[in-house]
Design a protein around this motif. Structure first.
Motif, PDB file in Angstrom:
ATOM      1  N   ALA A  93       0.827  -1.210   0.000  1.00  5.68           N
ATOM      2  CA  ALA A  93       0.000   0.000   0.000  1.00  5.68           C
ATOM      3  C   ALA A  93       0.862   1.261   0.000  1.00  5.68           C
ATOM      4  O   ALA A  93       1.972   1.272   0.538  1.00  5.68           O
ATOM      5  CB  ALA A  93      -0.911   0.000   1.229  1.00  5.68           C
ATOM      6  N   PRO A  94       0.335   2.336  -0.578  1.00  3.15           N
ATOM      7  CA  PRO A  94       1.025   3.626  -0.515  1.00  3.15           C
ATOM      8  C   PRO A  94       0.896   4.254   0.862  1.00  3.15           C
ATOM      9  O   PRO A  94       0.054   3.859   1.670  1.00  3.15           O
ATOM     10  CB  PRO A  94       0.302   4.467  -1.571  1.00  3.15           C
ATOM     11  N   LEU A  95       1.745   5.234   1.118  1.00  3.38           N
ATOM     12  CA  LEU A  95       1.738   5.938   2.399  1.00  3.38           C
ATOM     13  C   LEU A  95       1.461   7.417   2.147  1.00  3.38           C
ATOM     14  O   LEU A  95       2.390   8.224   2.005  1.00  3.38           O
ATOM     15  CB  LEU A  95       3.091   5.782   3.118  1.00  3.38           C
ATOM     16  N   PRO A  96       0.202   7.807   2.079  1.00  2.56           N
ATOM     17  CA  PRO A  96      -0.113   9.210   1.782  1.00  2.56           C
ATOM     18  C   PRO A  96       0.147  10.122   2.969  1.00  2.56           C
ATOM     19  O   PRO A  96       0.055   9.713   4.127  1.00  2.56           O
ATOM     20  CB  PRO A  96      -1.606   9.154   1.458  1.00  2.56           C
ATOM     21  N   GLU A  97       0.442  11.340   2.665  1.00  6.62           N
ATOM     22  CA  GLU A  97       0.510  12.402   3.664  1.00  6.62           C
ATOM     23  C   GLU A  97      -0.778  13.224   3.589  1.00  6.62           C
ATOM     24  O   GLU A  97      -1.522  13.140   2.606  1.00  6.62           O
ATOM     25  CB  GLU A  97       1.717  13.303   3.406  1.00  6.62           C
ATOM     26  N   ASP A  98      -1.019  14.021   4.608  1.00  7.34           N
ATOM     27  CA  ASP A  98      -2.201  14.873   4.627  1.00  7.34           C
ATOM     28  C   ASP A  98      -2.291  15.705   3.349  1.00  7.34           C
ATOM     29  O   ASP A  98      -1.316  16.335   2.932  1.00  7.34           O
ATOM     30  CB  ASP A  98      -2.140  15.797   5.851  1.00  7.34           C
ATOM     31  N   GLY A  99      -3.465  15.679   2.715  1.00  2.24           N
ATOM     32  CA  GLY A  99      -3.693  16.469   1.516  1.00  2.24           C
ATOM     33  C   GLY A  99      -3.344  15.773   0.209  1.00  2.24           C
ATOM     34  O   GLY A  99      -3.589  16.330  -0.867  1.00  2.24           O
ATOM     35  N   GLU A 100      -2.815  14.546   0.269  1.00  6.99           N
ATOM     36  CA  GLU A 100      -2.486  13.821  -0.950  1.00  6.99           C
ATOM     37  C   GLU A 100      -3.634  12.895  -1.353  1.00  6.99           C
ATOM     38  O   GLU A 100      -4.336  12.353  -0.501  1.00  6.99           O
ATOM     39  CB  GLU A 100      -1.213  12.992  -0.761  1.00  6.99           C
ATOM     40  N   ALA A 101      -3.798  12.710  -2.642  1.00  3.44           N
ATOM     41  CA  ALA A 101      -4.762  11.764  -3.184  1.00  3.44           C
ATOM     42  C   ALA A 101      -4.014  10.591  -3.798  1.00  3.44           C
ATOM     43  O   ALA A 101      -2.817  10.684  -4.107  1.00  3.44           O
ATOM     44  CB  ALA A 101      -5.635  12.444  -4.244  1.00  3.44           C
ATOM     45  N   LEU A 102      -4.726   9.495  -3.995  1.00  7.41           N
ATOM     46  CA  LEU A 102      -4.088   8.329  -4.600  1.00  7.41           C
ATOM     47  C   LEU A 102      -3.486   8.673  -5.949  1.00  7.41           C
ATOM     48  O   LEU A 102      -2.377   8.237  -6.281  1.00  7.41           O
ATOM     49  CB  LEU A 102      -5.110   7.197  -4.758  1.00  7.41           C
ATOM     50  N   VAL A 103      -4.190   9.473  -6.736  1.00  7.31           N
ATOM     51  CA  VAL A 103      -3.707   9.796  -8.076  1.00  7.31           C
ATOM     52  C   VAL A 103      -2.361  10.511  -8.017  1.00  7.31           C
ATOM     53  O   VAL A 103      -1.550  10.403  -8.953  1.00  7.31           O
ATOM     54  CB  VAL A 103      -4.762  10.629  -8.838  1.00  7.31           C
ATOM     55  N   ASP A 104      -2.084  11.214  -6.932  1.00 13.82           N
ATOM     56  CA  ASP A 104      -0.815  11.911  -6.787  1.00 13.82           C
ATOM     57  C   ASP A 104       0.358  10.945  -6.651  1.00 13.82           C
ATOM     58  O   ASP A 104       1.510  11.315  -6.917  1.00 13.82           O
ATOM     59  CB  ASP A 104      -0.831  12.828  -5.555  1.00 13.82           C
ATOM     60  N   LEU A 105       0.078   9.717  -6.192  1.00 15.08           N
ATOM     61  CA  LEU A 105       1.132   8.751  -5.902  1.00 15.08           C
ATOM     62  C   LEU A 105       1.272   7.679  -6.972  1.00 15.08           C
ATOM     63  O   LEU A 105       2.131   6.803  -6.859  1.00 15.08           O
ATOM     64  CB  LEU A 105       0.859   8.079  -4.549  1.00 15.08           C
ATOM     65  N   LEU A 106       0.437   7.740  -8.011  1.00 11.75           N
ATOM     66  CA  LEU A 106       0.474   6.744  -9.074  1.00 11.75           C
ATOM     67  C   LEU A 106       1.518   7.103 -10.129  1.00 11.75           C
ATOM     68  O   LEU A 106       1.775   8.285 -10.383  1.00 11.75           O
ATOM     69  CB  LEU A 106      -0.889   6.645  -9.754  1.00 11.75           C
ATOM     70  N   PRO A 107       2.113   6.096 -10.775  1.00 16.00           N
ATOM     71  CA  PRO A 107       2.961   6.370 -11.936  1.00 16.00           C
ATOM     72  C   PRO A 107       2.144   7.038 -13.039  1.00 16.00           C
ATOM     73  O   PRO A 107       0.914   6.901 -13.087  1.00 16.00           O
ATOM     74  CB  PRO A 107       3.426   4.969 -12.368  1.00 16.00           C
ATOM     75  N   CYS A 108       2.817   7.722 -13.926  1.00 17.25           N
ATOM     76  CA  CYS A 108       2.133   8.517 -14.958  1.00 17.25           C
ATOM     77  C   CYS A 108       1.168   7.685 -15.788  1.00 17.25           C
ATOM     78  O   CYS A 108       0.061   8.126 -16.100  1.00 17.25           O
ATOM     79  CB  CYS A 108       3.160   9.182 -15.868  1.00 17.25           C
ATOM     80  N   THR A 153      -9.134  10.706  -6.575  1.00 14.93           N
ATOM     81  CA  THR A 153      -8.744  12.108  -6.733  1.00 14.93           C
ATOM     82  C   THR A 153      -9.001  12.940  -5.469  1.00 14.93           C
ATOM     83  O   THR A 153      -8.491  14.052  -5.356  1.00 14.93           O
ATOM     84  CB  THR A 153      -9.503  12.740  -7.908  1.00 14.93           C
ATOM     85  N   GLU A 154      -9.795  12.410  -4.555  1.00 12.96           N
ATOM     86  CA  GLU A 154     -10.108  13.150  -3.335  1.00 12.96           C
ATOM     87  C   GLU A 154      -8.952  13.027  -2.342  1.00 12.96           C
ATOM     88  O   GLU A 154      -8.505  11.916  -2.026  1.00 12.96           O
ATOM     89  CB  GLU A 154     -11.389  12.609  -2.703  1.00 12.96           C
ATOM     90  N   PRO A 155      -8.416  14.125  -1.818  1.00 14.03           N
ATOM     91  CA  PRO A 155      -7.269  14.060  -0.912  1.00 14.03           C
ATOM     92  C   PRO A 155      -7.648  13.545   0.468  1.00 14.03           C
ATOM     93  O   PRO A 155      -8.765  13.735   0.939  1.00 14.03           O
ATOM     94  CB  PRO A 155      -6.783  15.514  -0.843  1.00 14.03           C
TER      95      PRO A 155
END
Length: 236
Positions: A93-108, A153-155
């Motif tokens: 699993a990814p490790l998001p920080e506050d304000g990040e969405a899944l799409v921000d952590l995905l490869p292009c 897309t929702e943070p």
């Protein structure tokens, strides 16, 4: 005896945990698999609320397990209701920080597929790790053919409370991550990775692709039972 709340990743439902749940129950545990909403209006806030309802219904703090995208509502719920969680477990699993969405952590190439209201089940190797039994992807796609783009897309909203809870990370090495990678991230000195070395945190490696609940359910159940006991390898 522990209570496990199992949250699946995108394009998956609670049924994907069936074999893991059976094995955990055979070991004397109680298991609550979660099926997240898949309507176009279902976003991360709604999924987090759904997990919160399960936490509220449990009669003791739970071992809260999130697979892949499931780490987002898992971390969001644990951060909001930390008194209801004994330990978090992140599986591949990814490790998001506050304000990040899944799409921000995905490869292009994956980010480009998150369009419209509903994202179709992906016909690409990253979903399986390349070692799923024949026909598995087809059956999964039939059960959950689309996933709401809004939850990608929702943070996430995090206060930091979740980082004070004991955490177990489960690396699926065929997906490309392992304990050495986590140690390297921590050694980089980036603040977002500092909590990986918290004293109560533990780690496991599985020689699996992205869906260990399908490819090695008995071993995954063994790992989850060990996580509930605080077993596993420390980061440092």
């Amino acid at each position: 005896m522990s209570i496990f709340v199992l949250i699946p990743g995108a394009w998956l439902d609670g049924e994907v945990w069936q074999q893991v749940a059976t094995d955990l129950e055979r070991r004397g545990h109680r298991v609550l698999p979660v099926t997240l909403g898949t309507a176009p209006t279902d976003g991360l806030t709604e999924h987090t609320r759904q997990v919160g309802e399960v936490l509220a219904a449990a009669d003791e703090p739970v071992v809260l397990v999130g697979h892949s995208y499931g780490s987002f509502p898992m971390l969001g719920a644990a951060d909001r209701w930390p008194d209801r969680v004994a330990r978090t477990v992140l599986i591949d699993a990814p490790l998001p920080e506050d304000g990040e969405a899944l799409v921000d952590l995905l490869p292009c190439e994956q980010r480009a597929t998150v369009t419209g209201e509903l994202v179709p089940y992906p016909a690409v190797p990253w979903m399986s790790g390349g070692e799923l039994p024949a026909g598995t992807s087809e059956r999964l796609a039939e059960r959950t053919p689309h996933w709401p783009a809004r939850c990608m897309t929702e943070p996430i909203a995090l206060t930091g409370a979740v980082k004070e809870l004991p955490m177990t990370g489960v690396f699926c090495t065929l997906s490309g991550a392992d304990l050495a990678v986590a140690r390297g991230l921590h050694a980089s000195g980036a603040p977002r990775f500092a909590w990986l070395a918290n004293r109560a945190n533990r780690y496991y490696e599985l020689a699996s692709g992205h869906l260990p609940m399908v490819t090695m359910p008995e071993r995954l159940a063994e790992v989850l039972a060990g996580a509930a006991r605080g077993e596993g390898e420390p980061l440092l």
